[in-house]
Write a protein that holds these residues in place. Structure first.
Motif, short mmCIF file in Angstrom:
data_model
loop_
_atom_site.label_atom_id
_atom_site.label_comp_id
_atom_site.label_asym_id
_atom_site.label_seq_id
_atom_site.Cartn_x
_atom_site.Cartn_y
_atom_site.Cartn_z
N PRO A 20 68.72 77.10 3.63
CA PRO A 20 70.08 77.27 4.10
C PRO A 20 70.84 78.31 3.28
CG PRO A 20 69.56 74.95 3.81
CD PRO A 20 68.42 75.73 3.23
N GLU A 21 70.75 79.58 3.71
CA GLU A 21 71.38 80.67 2.95
C GLU A 21 72.88 80.55 2.93
OE1 GLU A 21 70.00 84.60 3.81
OE2 GLU A 21 67.99 83.85 4.19
N GLN A 22 73.45 80.08 4.03
CA GLN A 22 74.90 79.98 4.08
C GLN A 22 75.40 78.72 3.38
OE1 GLN A 22 72.86 79.50 6.69
NE2 GLN A 22 73.81 78.40 8.34
N VAL A 23 74.48 77.94 2.88
CA VAL A 23 74.89 76.73 2.19
C VAL A 23 75.64 77.08 0.92
CG1 VAL A 23 74.03 74.76 0.88
CG2 VAL A 23 73.10 75.26 3.11
N ALA A 24 76.81 76.57 0.80
CA ALA A 24 77.60 76.77 -0.41
C ALA A 24 77.24 75.65 -1.38
CB ALA A 24 79.08 76.76 -0.08
N ARG A 29 77.90 70.45 -4.81
CA ARG A 29 78.16 70.01 -6.19
C ARG A 29 79.45 69.21 -6.25
NH1 ARG A 29 76.48 71.80 -11.36
NH2 ARG A 29 77.96 71.34 -13.02
N GLY A 30 80.48 69.70 -5.60
CA GLY A 30 81.75 68.98 -5.58
C GLY A 30 81.62 67.59 -4.98
N ALA A 31 80.90 67.48 -3.88
CA ALA A 31 80.70 66.17 -3.26
C ALA A 31 79.92 65.24 -4.17
CB ALA A 31 79.98 66.33 -1.92
N LEU A 32 78.90 65.77 -4.84
CA LEU A 32 78.12 64.94 -5.77
C LEU A 32 78.96 64.51 -6.97
CD1 LEU A 32 74.70 66.86 -5.76
CD2 LEU A 32 75.25 64.72 -4.60
N LEU A 33 79.76 65.42 -7.51
CA LEU A 33 80.61 65.08 -8.65
C LEU A 33 81.63 64.01 -8.26
CD1 LEU A 33 81.34 68.60 -10.21
CD2 LEU A 33 80.00 66.76 -11.24
N ARG A 34 82.30 64.21 -7.12
CA ARG A 34 83.32 63.23 -6.70
C ARG A 34 82.72 61.85 -6.45
NH1 ARG A 34 85.07 67.88 -4.43
NH2 ARG A 34 84.08 67.52 -2.41
N PRO A 57 78.49 69.90 3.60
CA PRO A 57 79.58 70.18 4.53
C PRO A 57 79.14 69.92 5.97
CG PRO A 57 79.37 71.93 2.92
CD PRO A 57 78.17 71.03 2.75
N GLU A 58 80.01 69.33 6.74
CA GLU A 58 79.69 68.96 8.13
C GLU A 58 79.19 70.15 8.94
OE1 GLU A 58 82.17 67.16 11.82
OE2 GLU A 58 82.55 66.26 9.86
N ALA A 61 75.43 70.72 8.18
CA ALA A 61 74.48 69.60 8.25
C ALA A 61 73.23 69.95 9.06
CB ALA A 61 75.17 68.36 8.80
N HIS A 62 73.39 70.66 10.16
CA HIS A 62 72.22 71.00 10.98
C HIS A 62 71.26 71.92 10.23
CE1 HIS A 62 74.73 74.53 11.65
NE2 HIS A 62 73.67 75.15 12.09
N VAL A 63 71.79 72.82 9.41
CA VAL A 63 70.93 73.72 8.63
C VAL A 63 70.13 72.91 7.61
CG1 VAL A 63 70.92 75.67 7.04
CG2 VAL A 63 72.52 75.63 8.96
N TRP A 64 70.81 71.97 6.95
CA TRP A 64 70.14 71.11 5.98
C TRP A 64 69.08 70.24 6.68
CZ3 TRP A 64 70.76 70.42 0.65
CH2 TRP A 64 71.73 71.25 0.06
N ALA A 65 69.42 69.70 7.83
CA ALA A 65 68.48 68.84 8.55
C ALA A 65 67.23 69.62 8.94
CB ALA A 65 69.16 68.24 9.78
#
Length: 176
Positions: A20-24, A29-34, A57-58, A61-65
């Motif tokens: 996922p190249e467009q994956v930020a 990281r922010g979601a994991l930290l929170r 990020p929603e 999700a399809h790219v990650w899947a």
């Protein structure tokens, strides 16, 4: 065979989905930290259940899947910059404790700086970094300040959208 069709039964999948190249990564990281999820916990989530969907990020999700389906959990995880993605359990706990202690110690200074910068007590990440430099000095590194912004709710997406703001109340909620 991208769709699995056309190949002989049991043939090995030769097509590899793109990472996922467009994956930020910073958003994850922010979601994991929170959520206080260590990086190894994220790998476990990728392996065993769909909990990982809460961390990405929603709109990605399809790219990650697709990558997870094609590469498997270990393959996907191995291609991610894990040092940027998250922290192991002990360093994560230490980071959260350092940040919470710094916020606790300088809560009044932070409140005054936020009020001065914005009547709504919401600042951009750039403004937040400047406030932290003035309030914390050398108590937190620039990297820790970036993680503190993520802990306080910044999305990590960059830019000037409202989701990239840090709110004083979210920051103060980190105190022990």
């Amino acid at each position: 065979w991208p769709d699995g069709a056309g190949g002989p039964e049991g043939a090995r999948l030769l097509w590899r989905p793109p990472l996922p190249e467009q994956v930020a990564v910073r958003r994850v990281r922010g979601a994991l930290l929170r959520a206080r999820v260590p990086v190894e916990g994220f790998l476990e989530e990728l392996r065993t259940h769909d909990e990982w969907r809460k961390r990405v990020p929603e709109d990605e999700a399809h790219v990650w899947a697709n990558a997870l389906h094609g590469l498997g959990a270990e393959g996907l995880f191995g291609r991610l910059p894990s040092e940027e993605l998250g922290l192991p359990a002990r360093p994560l706990a230490a980071l959260v404790a350092r940040c919470a202690a710094a916020v606790e110690k300088d809560a009044e200074k932070l409140s005054a700086a936020f009020t001065s910068a914005s009547p709504g007590k919401r600042v951009t990440e750039t403004e937040f970094r400047e406030i932290c430099k003035g309030v914390f000095g050398d108590a937190l590194t620039a990297h820790e300040v970036g993680d503190l912004a993520l802990l306080a709710g910044a999305s990590g997406a960059g830019g000037v959208a409202a989701e990239d703001e840090v709110a004083l109340d979210a920051l103060l909620a980190l105190r022990p």
